[in-house]
Design a protein around this motif. Sequence first.
Motif, short mmCIF file in Angstrom:
data_model
loop_
_atom_site.label_atom_id
_atom_site.label_comp_id
_atom_site.label_asym_id
_atom_site.label_seq_id
_atom_site.Cartn_x
_atom_site.Cartn_y
_atom_site.Cartn_z
N ALA A 145 4.04 8.50 3.92
CA ALA A 145 3.46 7.37 4.65
C ALA A 145 4.56 6.48 5.25
O ALA A 145 4.41 5.97 6.37
N GLU A 170 0.80 -1.22 0.00
CA GLU A 170 0.00 0.00 0.00
C GLU A 170 0.84 1.27 0.00
O GLU A 170 0.42 2.29 -0.54
N SER A 171 2.02 1.22 0.59
CA SER A 171 2.82 2.45 0.65
C SER A 171 4.26 2.22 0.20
O SER A 171 5.08 3.13 0.31
#
Length: 140
Positions: A91, A73-74
Amino acid sequence: MLGGTFQHNVDAKNRFFVPAKMRDDLGTTFIVAKSFRDPCLKVYSLSGWDAYLELIRHQNRNLSERAMRFLNESMTQAEPDAQGRIVLPQALIDYAGIEKSALIIGCGDYAEIWNEETYRKQSESVDLAAMIAELEALGL
């Protein structure tokens, strides 16, 4: 083989210097992602990242999907600039608690990026005798 500990600052544009020897071992493009076990970032070569994900892909589907989501996701594909700096997404900086000073530590086939103070505290809490006992129990 990635080794050594290096301290560098993260600048206002979230750029972080990766030492030349590490860049040589990681390649021209590498992966920076969150760690499962510690509040730090893991740095893998592209082939190292593929090998790591391959292990996760072979777990039960529910675990595999959750782990892949957490990791991807990051994560970022980092390409150092002419000065050897990579840009860390906010992030990832937030996840590792990096403010200004960070350490990059070579761990063999990957590296870790830590908030300097967090790493020092974690390092001081290592029970070396317990670790030695565990390794000896494994025959190492």
